[in-house]
Design a protein around this motif. Structure first.
Motif, PDB file in Angstrom:
ATOM      1  N   THR A 135       0.849  -1.183   0.000  1.00  0.00           N
ATOM      2  CA  THR A 135       0.000   0.000   0.000  1.00  0.00           C
ATOM      3  C   THR A 135       0.888   1.237   0.000  1.00  0.00           C
ATOM      4  O   THR A 135       1.707   1.409   0.906  1.00  0.00           O
ATOM      5  N   SER A 136       0.726   2.050  -1.034  1.00  0.00           N
ATOM      6  CA  SER A 136       1.543   3.262  -1.164  1.00  0.00           C
ATOM      7  C   SER A 136       3.030   2.934  -1.118  1.00  0.00           C
ATOM      8  O   SER A 136       3.835   3.636  -0.487  1.00  0.00           O
ATOM      9  N   ASP A 137       3.395   1.827  -1.782  1.00  0.00           N
ATOM     10  CA  ASP A 137       4.787   1.368  -1.886  1.00  0.00           C
ATOM     11  C   ASP A 137       5.384   0.951  -0.540  1.00  0.00           C
ATOM     12  O   ASP A 137       6.611   0.881  -0.394  1.00  0.00           O
ATOM     13  N   LEU A 138       4.528   0.661   0.426  1.00  0.00           N
ATOM     14  CA  LEU A 138       4.984   0.143   1.709  1.00  0.00           C
ATOM     15  C   LEU A 138       4.408  -1.261   1.900  1.00  0.00           C
ATOM     16  O   LEU A 138       3.187  -1.447   1.863  1.00  0.00           O
ATOM     17  N   TRP A 139       5.285  -2.230   2.111  1.00  0.00           N
ATOM     18  CA  TRP A 139       4.855  -3.620   2.273  1.00  0.00           C
ATOM     19  C   TRP A 139       4.587  -3.926   3.734  1.00  0.00           C
ATOM     20  O   TRP A 139       5.271  -3.432   4.629  1.00  0.00           O
ATOM     21  N   SER A 140       3.578  -4.767   3.978  1.00  0.00           N
ATOM     22  CA  SER A 140       3.277  -5.224   5.333  1.00  0.00           C
ATOM     23  C   SER A 140       2.656  -6.615   5.258  1.00  0.00           C
ATOM     24  O   SER A 140       2.120  -7.025   4.227  1.00  0.00           O
ATOM     25  N   VAL A 141       2.730  -7.329   6.371  1.00  0.00           N
ATOM     26  CA  VAL A 141       2.130  -8.659   6.464  1.00  0.00           C
ATOM     27  C   VAL A 141       0.679  -8.516   6.896  1.00  0.00           C
ATOM     28  O   VAL A 141       0.374  -7.826   7.874  1.00  0.00           O
ATOM     29  N   THR A 142      -0.227  -9.164   6.163  1.00  0.00           N
ATOM     30  CA  THR A 142      -1.648  -9.098   6.504  1.00  0.00           C
ATOM     31  C   THR A 142      -2.165 -10.402   7.104  1.00  0.00           C
ATOM     32  O   THR A 142      -3.124 -10.388   7.872  1.00  0.00           O
ATOM     33  N   THR A 143      -1.535 -11.524   6.749  1.00  0.00           N
ATOM     34  CA  THR A 143      -1.978 -12.828   7.225  1.00  0.00           C
ATOM     35  C   THR A 143      -0.769 -13.741   7.365  1.00  0.00           C
ATOM     36  O   THR A 143       0.150 -13.686   6.539  1.00  0.00           O
ATOM     37  N   ALA A 144      -0.776 -14.580   8.395  1.00  0.00           N
ATOM     38  CA  ALA A 144       0.322 -15.537   8.578  1.00  0.00           C
ATOM     39  C   ALA A 144      -0.208 -16.812   9.217  1.00  0.00           C
ATOM     40  O   ALA A 144      -1.029 -16.759  10.139  1.00  0.00           O
ATOM     41  N   ALA A 145       0.249 -17.951   8.683  1.00  0.00           N
ATOM     42  CA  ALA A 145      -0.060 -19.251   9.269  1.00  0.00           C
ATOM     43  C   ALA A 145       1.246 -19.902   9.679  1.00  0.00           C
ATOM     44  O   ALA A 145       2.170 -20.013   8.864  1.00  0.00           O
ATOM     45  N   LEU A 146       1.349 -20.307  10.948  1.00  0.00           N
ATOM     46  CA  LEU A 146       2.569 -20.901  11.474  1.00  0.00           C
ATOM     47  C   LEU A 146       2.258 -22.273  12.049  1.00  0.00           C
ATOM     48  O   LEU A 146       1.195 -22.478  12.656  1.00  0.00           O
ATOM     49  N   ALA A 147       3.195 -23.210  11.880  1.00  0.00           N
ATOM     50  CA  ALA A 147       2.980 -24.558  12.392  1.00  0.00           C
ATOM     51  C   ALA A 147       4.308 -25.192  12.757  1.00  0.00           C
ATOM     52  O   ALA A 147       5.304 -25.050  12.031  1.00  0.00           O
ATOM     53  N   LEU A 148       4.320 -25.880  13.872  1.00  0.00           N
ATOM     54  CA  LEU A 148       5.491 -26.641  14.282  1.00  0.00           C
ATOM     55  C   LEU A 148       5.738 -27.764  13.283  1.00  0.00           C
ATOM     56  O   LEU A 148       4.790 -28.355  12.748  1.00  0.00           O
ATOM     57  N   VAL A 149       7.013 -28.065  13.015  1.00  0.00           N
ATOM     58  CA  VAL A 149       7.358 -29.135  12.069  1.00  0.00           C
ATOM     59  C   VAL A 149       8.147 -30.212  12.822  1.00  0.00           C
ATOM     60  O   VAL A 149       9.377 -30.174  12.871  1.00  0.00           O
ATOM     61  N   PRO A 150       7.469 -31.185  13.420  1.00  0.00           N
ATOM     62  CA  PRO A 150       8.184 -32.242  14.133  1.00  0.00           C
ATOM     63  C   PRO A 150       8.678 -33.324  13.171  1.00  0.00           C
ATOM     64  O   PRO A 150       8.262 -33.381  12.013  1.00  0.00           O
ATOM     65  N   GLY A 151       9.558 -34.179  13.654  1.00  0.00           N
ATOM     66  CA  GLY A 151       9.970 -35.330  12.876  1.00  0.00           C
ATOM     67  C   GLY A 151       8.839 -36.340  12.800  1.00  0.00           C
ATOM     68  O   GLY A 151       7.927 -36.334  13.638  1.00  0.00           O
ATOM     69  N   PRO A 152       8.854 -37.240  11.808  1.00  0.00           N
ATOM     70  CA  PRO A 152       7.772 -38.232  11.668  1.00  0.00           C
ATOM     71  C   PRO A 152       7.578 -39.093  12.908  1.00  0.00           C
ATOM     72  O   PRO A 152       6.448 -39.418  13.270  1.00  0.00           O
ATOM     73  N   ALA A 153       8.677 -39.466  13.584  1.00  0.00           N
ATOM     74  CA  ALA A 153       8.560 -40.327  14.764  1.00  0.00           C
ATOM     75  C   ALA A 153       7.811 -39.619  15.890  1.00  0.00           C
ATOM     76  O   ALA A 153       6.942 -40.211  16.547  1.00  0.00           O
ATOM     77  N   ARG A 154       8.155 -38.337  16.131  1.00  0.00           N
ATOM     78  CA  ARG A 154       7.461 -37.612  17.188  1.00  0.00           C
ATOM     79  C   ARG A 154       6.001 -37.395  16.836  1.00  0.00           C
ATOM     80  O   ARG A 154       5.120 -37.509  17.705  1.00  0.00           O
ATOM     81  N   ALA A 155       5.726 -37.071  15.574  1.00  0.00           N
ATOM     82  CA  ALA A 155       4.340 -36.855  15.165  1.00  0.00           C
ATOM     83  C   ALA A 155       3.511 -38.120  15.372  1.00  0.00           C
ATOM     84  O   ALA A 155       2.359 -38.065  15.832  1.00  0.00           O
ATOM     85  N   LYS A 156       4.097 -39.274  15.079  1.00  0.00           N
ATOM     86  CA  LYS A 156       3.390 -40.542  15.262  1.00  0.00           C
ATOM     87  C   LYS A 156       3.131 -40.805  16.738  1.00  0.00           C
ATOM     88  O   LYS A 156       2.043 -41.248  17.127  1.00  0.00           O
TER      89      LYS A 156
END
Length: 346
Positions: A130-151
């Motif tokens: 907006t008016s040549d100024l960038w900003s974050v409007t939306t963000a999705a964050l998620a932990l990324v565990p190893g397959p063994a821990r997720a199981k």
């Protein structure tokens, strides 16, 4: 002018469209915003992020309870993780930053996998210019565990969607893409075809090693996904919105994913779409998880997709039917010709 002079009124004039920005400049500036946010977190100076975030700001995750809708709430939550008074701050290391700008250079999406404070987190964000100024409007964050821990956590029913407490709201301009996204829940191949049609598309799964960037990488991953008979069901409110320039849209919802030989897995699906004529085209699909108290994922596991219908048998064609043996033998026998009548026969 004539309408005003006569005391009449007409519809208000449409707001002029913002002039397009050079694509390279837009991409450089959008990526610069992400880098600046990372550097600010490294310094522990979260207050200086105020101008880098839009308001309202939607943040989903990385924990189940993290569902913010304002910039102030997001900064307060971040301040609990990054203490500006601490002498030493955990360093943030970016490993997979990708930024793509929409036509016109007024919106962009970003994806990254970062290491921070001993944890690995996948981040997908929507940026606006907006008016040549960038900003974050939306963000999705998620932990990324190893397959063994997720199981292991799944066995304890501790897996839940990030931002599970978020309320749903669908922008009318995004209604069509909601319908398109829903089709892919059971017809996963439709999502794969869209992602594989673009060189900069990204799929990010819930566990380590599941990031695919580009046609070939997604093709290999999706082949295994289809073979595993993956399907999903919506287990919470859907939220969807379109960027102010109308070139990008995003959708997010809690889902429960099932596959052959696997337990149901509660996730948050975050999808980014690009404008494609009058339609929308999927460009990013991020499926993330959060780890909560044991048993907290039970409610989500109750909502699972219906099992696939068995393939319908086609009616047999006449030429495919086995011939009756007795009938075939009789058909092969030649009928004996009747003798010709004699002249002395009565």
């Amino acid at each position: 002018m004539l309408a005003a002079a006569c005391g009449g009124s007409g519809p208000p004039p449409a707001a002029p469209a913002a002039p397009a920005v050079d694509a390279r400049t837009a991409e450089k500036d959008a990526k610069g915003l992400v880098v600046e946010i990372f550097e600010t977190i490294d310094r522990g100076n979260t207050d200086s992020m105020f101008s880098l975030l839009a308001d309202p700001l939607i943040v989903l995750g990385p924990r189940r309870a993290d569902a913010m809708t304002t910039r102030s709430d997001a900064l307060v939550a971040l301040g609990k993780v990054v203490d500006p008074r601490a002498r030493k701050h955990p360093q943030l290391r970016s490993t997979a930053l990708a930024v793509a700008v929409s036509p016109g250079g007024r919106s962009a999406w970003a994806f990254d996998v970062v290491h921070f404070g001993g944890a690995t987190v996948a981040v997908t964000a929507i940026l606006s210019n907006t008016s040549d100024l960038w900003s974050v409007t939306t963000a999705a964050l998620a932990l990324v565990p190893g397959p063994a821990r997720a199981k292991a956590e799944s066995a304890r029913d501790a897996i839940v969607p990030p931002g599970g407490a978020a309320a749903g709201k669908v922008d009318p301009a995004a209604a069509r893409l909601v319908d398109d996204w829903k089709k892919g829940l059971l017809d996963q191949d439709s999502w794969g075809i869209e992602l594989m049609s673009q060189s900069d598309a990204i799929y990010a799964g819930p566990t380590a090693g599941e990031v695919a960037h580009g046609k070939q990488a997604i093709k290999q991953l999706w082949k295994a996904r289809i073979k595993a008979n993956v399907r999903e069901a919506v287990s919470g409110p859907i939220t969807a919105a379109v960027t102010p320039d109308g070139q990008l849209a995003w959708l997010s919802a809690p889902v429960t994913r099932v596959a052959s030989g696997e337990d149901p897995l509660p996730l948050r699906s975050f999808a980014v779409y690009e404008k494609d004529g009058a339609a929308w085209r999927l460009i990013v699909l991020h499926e993330g998880l959060a780890i909560d108290a044991p048993g907290s994922g039970t409610a989500y596991k109750k909502i699972v997709p219906a099992p696939p219908a068995p393939p319908r048998a086609e009616p047999a064609r006449p030429e495919d039917k086995p011939a009756d043996t007795a009938t075939a033998k009789r058909a092969k026998k030649k009928k004996k010709p009747k003798p010709a009548p004699r002249s002395d026969d009565p």
